[in-house]
Design a protein around this motif. Sequence first.
Motif, PDB file in Angstrom:
ATOM      1  N   THR A  88       8.892  14.405  83.294  1.00  0.00           N
ATOM      2  CA  THR A  88       8.608  13.726  82.030  1.00  0.00           C
ATOM      3  C   THR A  88       9.330  14.391  80.862  1.00  0.00           C
ATOM      4  OG1 THR A  88       6.649  15.103  81.694  1.00  0.00           O
ATOM      5  CG2 THR A  88       6.327  12.970  82.798  1.00  0.00           C
ATOM      6  N   LYS A  89       9.326  13.684  79.745  1.00  0.00           N
ATOM      7  CA  LYS A  89       9.828  14.234  78.480  1.00  0.00           C
ATOM      8  C   LYS A  89       9.020  13.596  77.362  1.00  0.00           C
ATOM      9  CE  LYS A  89      13.527  10.771  78.221  1.00  0.00           C
ATOM     10  NZ  LYS A  89      14.989  10.532  78.133  1.00  0.00           N
ATOM     11  N   THR A  90       9.123  14.176  76.190  1.00  0.00           N
ATOM     12  CA  THR A  90       8.394  13.635  75.036  1.00  0.00           C
ATOM     13  C   THR A  90       9.351  12.838  74.166  1.00  0.00           C
ATOM     14  OG1 THR A  90       6.866  15.501  75.053  1.00  0.00           O
ATOM     15  CG2 THR A  90       6.964  14.194  73.040  1.00  0.00           C
ATOM     16  N   GLU A  91       8.985  11.597  73.895  1.00  0.00           N
ATOM     17  CA  GLU A  91       9.823  10.713  73.084  1.00  0.00           C
ATOM     18  C   GLU A  91       8.947   9.903  72.142  1.00  0.00           C
ATOM     19  OE1 GLU A  91      13.986   9.262  75.236  1.00  0.00           O
ATOM     20  OE2 GLU A  91      12.145   8.186  75.624  1.00  0.00           O
ATOM     21  N   GLN A 109       5.212  10.173  72.446  1.00  0.00           N
ATOM     22  CA  GLN A 109       4.585   9.755  73.700  1.00  0.00           C
ATOM     23  C   GLN A 109       5.267  10.427  74.884  1.00  0.00           C
ATOM     24  OE1 GLN A 109       4.997   5.422  73.235  1.00  0.00           O
ATOM     25  NE2 GLN A 109       2.780   5.295  73.549  1.00  0.00           N
ATOM     26  N   SER A 133       7.156  10.268  78.263  1.00  0.00           N
ATOM     27  CA  SER A 133       8.029   9.291  78.890  1.00  0.00           C
ATOM     28  C   SER A 133       8.448   9.811  80.266  1.00  0.00           C
ATOM     29  CB  SER A 133       9.267   9.040  78.021  1.00  0.00           C
ATOM     30  OG  SER A 133      10.066   8.014  78.569  1.00  0.00           O
ATOM     31  N   ILE A 134       8.416   8.931  81.274  1.00  0.00           N
ATOM     32  CA  ILE A 134       8.824   9.304  82.629  1.00  0.00           C
ATOM     33  C   ILE A 134      10.340   9.204  82.723  1.00  0.00           C
ATOM     34  CG2 ILE A 134       8.653   8.675  85.076  1.00  0.00           C
ATOM     35  CD1 ILE A 134       5.825   7.660  84.484  1.00  0.00           C
ATOM     36  N   ALA A 174      10.318   4.517  85.367  1.00  0.00           N
ATOM     37  CA  ALA A 174      10.864   5.307  84.260  1.00  0.00           C
ATOM     38  C   ALA A 174      10.559   4.596  82.935  1.00  0.00           C
ATOM     39  CB  ALA A 174      12.365   5.476  84.439  1.00  0.00           C
ATOM     40  N   GLY A 175      10.328   5.397  81.894  1.00  0.00           N
ATOM     41  CA  GLY A 175      10.070   4.815  80.588  1.00  0.00           C
ATOM     42  C   GLY A 175       8.825   5.387  79.940  1.00  0.00           C
ATOM     43  N   PRO A 176       8.499   4.907  78.754  1.00  0.00           N
ATOM     44  CA  PRO A 176       7.353   5.453  78.007  1.00  0.00           C
ATOM     45  C   PRO A 176       6.019   5.139  78.667  1.00  0.00           C
ATOM     46  CG  PRO A 176       8.246   3.511  76.912  1.00  0.00           C
ATOM     47  CD  PRO A 176       9.197   3.836  78.010  1.00  0.00           C
ATOM     48  N   THR A 177       5.070   6.027  78.502  1.00  0.00           N
ATOM     49  CA  THR A 177       3.704   5.827  78.982  1.00  0.00           C
ATOM     50  C   THR A 177       2.795   5.695  77.756  1.00  0.00           C
ATOM     51  OG1 THR A 177       3.040   8.165  78.954  1.00  0.00           O
ATOM     52  CG2 THR A 177       4.259   7.400  80.888  1.00  0.00           C
TER      53      THR A 177
END
Length: 282
Positions: A143-146, A149, A151-152, A122-125
Amino acid sequence: MMKKSKGAARKEESVNKIAKMISKYKYILLSEASGLPSSTLERMRKLLGEKVLFLYAQKVIIYKALQKANSNLAEKVKEIKIPLLLLSNTDPFEIAKIIRENKEYSKIKAGQVAIEDIILPAGPTPFPPGPMLSQFSSIGVKTKTEGGQISIVNDTVVLKKGEKADEKIAAILSSMDIRPNEVMINIVFATDGKVVFPHELLFRSTEDYINDIKDSFSRAFYLSIGAGILNRYSIIPIIKKLYIGVRFLSVNRNIITKSTIKDLLLKAASQAAALSGSSEVK
């Protein structure tokens, strides 16, 4: 009598030469060279230095050389695709330790099998929103956008142990620079001339051995107490067990001894109180 061909003569010469070399070393190790990068092999040769002699030869030559040397590894050659022969006077467990401590990691390729569960954390890619969103979604990664970027959302297992990687998963893992594959010399078998040690035994960690010893000792300890087997570790617990058992039996049978008299007096007082209808023992 027919003369041997030059090729057959060269093979026989190689067999005799290797068999003679085998006789000079205390330990023989067989490694699987299939799929091993030449760079890794060269690095390990330099690292092991004079501890190990690496011998390269055709499978049939290694097999016949081990047979000629009366080695118990001869038949094991048949289980290896491309055998690599290692000779040493250093304990194979020490060699395996050096190899294990200096292993590298590589990216998984399509068609390769996962040796452990592969997890996308989990976390930004490193990817901005775009085509990678659908790529992640296609392999079940939420995923989501943060912060501009992708992010998982949760740690996600994308490949379970024993499963083959397809091109899509291999490409995603590669793009994230995830390297799940261990790269090291795979010692499949080793021998001291009497016992054959398999890979699973050679590459166990010291901690695993310590835990095994502790577990074996614990089971043997409680078994010896239960069976009344006397040794330096069980004698005190067994004496305590016998003492408690004898004392309980003595109180139950009203046998008066120095160790039971107090318990018998309390028992008599309790019984007397019960007969008089009183619940208090004064």
